[in-house]
Design an enzyme around this catalytic site. Structure first.
Site, PDB file in Angstrom:
ATOM      1  N   ALA A  23       0.828  -1.213   0.000  1.00  0.00           N
ATOM      2  CA  ALA A  23       0.000   0.000   0.000  1.00  0.00           C
ATOM      3  C   ALA A  23       0.862   1.263   0.000  1.00  0.00           C
ATOM      4  O   ALA A  23       0.613   2.196  -0.768  1.00  0.00           O
ATOM      5  CB  ALA A  23      -0.934  -0.008   1.209  1.00  0.00           C
ATOM      6  N   GLU A  24       1.891   1.294   0.840  1.00  0.00           N
ATOM      7  CA  GLU A  24       2.744   2.486   0.883  1.00  0.00           C
ATOM      8  C   GLU A  24       3.514   2.659  -0.419  1.00  0.00           C
ATOM      9  O   GLU A  24       3.710   3.778  -0.893  1.00  0.00           O
ATOM     10  CB  GLU A  24       3.707   2.454   2.062  1.00  0.00           C
ATOM     11  CG  GLU A  24       4.509   3.738   2.150  1.00  0.00           C
ATOM     12  CD  GLU A  24       5.075   4.032   3.518  1.00  0.00           C
ATOM     13  OE1 GLU A  24       5.809   5.041   3.611  1.00  0.00           O
ATOM     14  OE2 GLU A  24       4.793   3.309   4.475  1.00  0.00           O
ATOM     15  N   SER A  25       3.928   1.555  -1.016  1.00  0.00           N
ATOM     16  CA  SER A  25       4.661   1.634  -2.288  1.00  0.00           C
ATOM     17  C   SER A  25       3.793   2.240  -3.380  1.00  0.00           C
ATOM     18  O   SER A  25       4.211   3.163  -4.082  1.00  0.00           O
ATOM     19  CB  SER A  25       5.141   0.242  -2.710  1.00  0.00           C
ATOM     20  OG  SER A  25       6.066  -0.264  -1.780  1.00  0.00           O
TER      21      SER A  25
END
Length: 141
Positions: free
Chosen positions: A62-64
């Site tokens: 998700a952060e990527s």
């Protein structure tokens, strides 16, 4: 000349070499005017000890995708993006296949951005809901 979708995705994925994204086999697979989609295979590499997808691996996906979405929508010649905060609510377990993370903007400001990231499995079942806030800062000259 405008870059094709295939060329853009190839360039995006080549930027992941020697990073956590490469380690987890995260791949950007689709984008549009207001979204970016990445996928990650669910294998033993991203399992918890009991054989299900680790929530930390889901958060890394998700952060990527969220950070990359913020990155592609700003002036990268003069600015850089950093994550400020991520939250993740895990709703369903996964043991195989791929999971997909679709990042869309809730707020796209000059300095801060807020993204909604929905993580689904191959059957489009909701696995996790994540929120990522990012900040765009000027590069030092």
């Amino acid at each position: 000349m405008q870059m094709t979708k295939e060329d853009f995705l190839a360039k995006a994925n080549s930027a992941s070499k020697n990073t956590l994204m490469e380690t987890l086999d995260i791949e950007m697979v689709d984008f549009g005017d207001d979204f970016l989609v990445a996928r990650m295979p669910v294998t033993s590499k991203v399992y918890q000890p009991d054989g299900v997808l680790h929530g930390g691996a889901t958060a890394a996906l998700a952060e990527s995708v969220g950070s990359f979405a913020s990155h592609i929508f700003i002036d990268t010649e003069n600015m850089f993006v950093r994550g400020l905060e991520i939250t993740a609510n895990h709703l369903k377990s996964v043991t195989k296949g791929y999971i997909y993370a679709k990042a869309t903007f809730l707020h796209k400001g000059r300095t801060t951005q807020l993204l909604d990231i929905r993580v689904t499995d191959e059957a489009d079942n909701l696995i996790s809901i994540c929120r990522l806030s990012t900040i765009s800062l000027p590069k030092k000259k």
